[in-house]
Design a protein around this motif. Sequence first.
Motif, PDB file in Angstrom:
ATOM      1  N   ASN A  67       0.847  -1.186   0.000  1.00  0.00           N
ATOM      2  CA  ASN A  67       0.000   0.000   0.000  1.00  0.00           C
ATOM      3  C   ASN A  67       0.881   1.232   0.000  1.00  0.00           C
ATOM      4  O   ASN A  67       1.472   1.576   1.008  1.00  0.00           O
ATOM      5  CB  ASN A  67      -0.903   0.031   1.239  1.00  0.00           C
ATOM      6  N   TRP A 224      -8.159   1.630   3.317  1.00  0.00           N
ATOM      7  CA  TRP A 224      -7.630   0.863   2.185  1.00  0.00           C
ATOM      8  C   TRP A 224      -8.196  -0.555   2.193  1.00  0.00           C
ATOM      9  O   TRP A 224      -8.180  -1.228   3.233  1.00  0.00           O
ATOM     10  CB  TRP A 224      -6.115   0.740   2.307  1.00  0.00           C
ATOM     11  N   HIS A 294      -7.764   7.055  -3.929  1.00  0.00           N
ATOM     12  CA  HIS A 294      -6.371   7.219  -3.495  1.00  0.00           C
ATOM     13  C   HIS A 294      -5.558   7.451  -4.759  1.00  0.00           C
ATOM     14  O   HIS A 294      -5.599   6.655  -5.685  1.00  0.00           O
ATOM     15  CB  HIS A 294      -5.894   5.965  -2.773  1.00  0.00           C
TER      16      HIS A 294
END
Length: 411
Positions: A67, A224, A294
């Motif tokens: 991530n 996330w 994102h």
Amino acid sequence: MDDNKTDTERTGATRSAFSSALGAALRSLPVGAWIALALLLGLLIGFFAARRFPAPGPTPPQAEQANATYEEYRAGELENRVKLVDSALLRSLRASKPEADRLQVQSVEGREHQGREYLFQTIRLPLAPADKPAFSRHLAKELAILVPGAQFTQPTSTQWDIAIDGLPTHRLLLPAEAAEMPARPERPEAGKGRLALVIDDMGEDVGLAQGLAALDAPVAFSIWPDSGSRESVLKIAKAHNREILIHLPMQPKGYPKVEPGRHALLVTMTAEQVQAAVRRAVERVPGAIGLNNHMGSQFTENPFGMHAALTAIKDKGLFFLDSRTTAESVGEREARRIGLRFYKRDVFLDNEQNVGAILHQLRKAEALARSRGQAIAIGHPHPETLQAIRQWLKEKDASVSVVPLTALPVR
């Protein structure tokens, strides 16, 4: 006798004599010469090996590959330069008056330039007349470094202006005679406003999630789908009745060098692949009521990809919050086309991870909420952001309420 030797024999004898002579010469070399020869040989081997087998680039740690925490901000060149002017103001204040801890945002006004909105700020400076010359000199230097093209003028002793390439962006108000500013300057008359705070990149740091959940404000968590502590952070959010969003990676400009993280939406995907990725994300963040991007400066400019993604979001009963990482996002247009509930970010809080800078962004969002009636600010789970929000909540204007995102009317 030599005349009877074959050419092969003569060549062999010559090589043997040369080898003997070379060996003797090498044996007679001093130690320093041997070291120099060894270094030269090593450099030559390394040079040719590098040409044939180029070294791979640095591999980021596994957690970062899983991530990417890097968040891009491509909300438009003008918006970025306005933020740099804010930084120049804060740096100049700290340099010329270290005891002053704030720029009072008097008002924030949405203006338009070439079809894009930007924020014009009126800021009151906590400067005594004696402080003005040092502040002015420092600000001129900071602007020259951070924002080439910025013009700093002083029309009067109590009003200074800043423009970027001739476009007014900041008005600075200064006291006329008072040697000291009041501890808390009076605020302008304004109606009530509502401000929603969203924290992106959630799902990795459980401690910060607990701190954010404990705030006396309904801060939304955007999580996330592939974060390592997703389930723990989900439990914290639900236990504190926080609104939950999905923070879905989308392709940025600069991809693949700029990596958004696993299972990102890419402009090369088919509509079916995009929608499958959205459905997967929804399944991994149970309880989510909305989704925001994102990164995504490339993907959110793509009408085909955004139409597919927003259709899947609508099918799942969610809304879309456009993080606006590019001024060219088609999110709002595509959402209107399909009748999807839509919100968009007004202020990013923590481009600069400094408590003073984040406080200024919170005050900017607060002033915008006062003038417009509502605003949305997005931050990230940094210790500085948590500290700044805590401090701001103690001093914010009582006429501005921090509310859940869904308490705001859709755009």
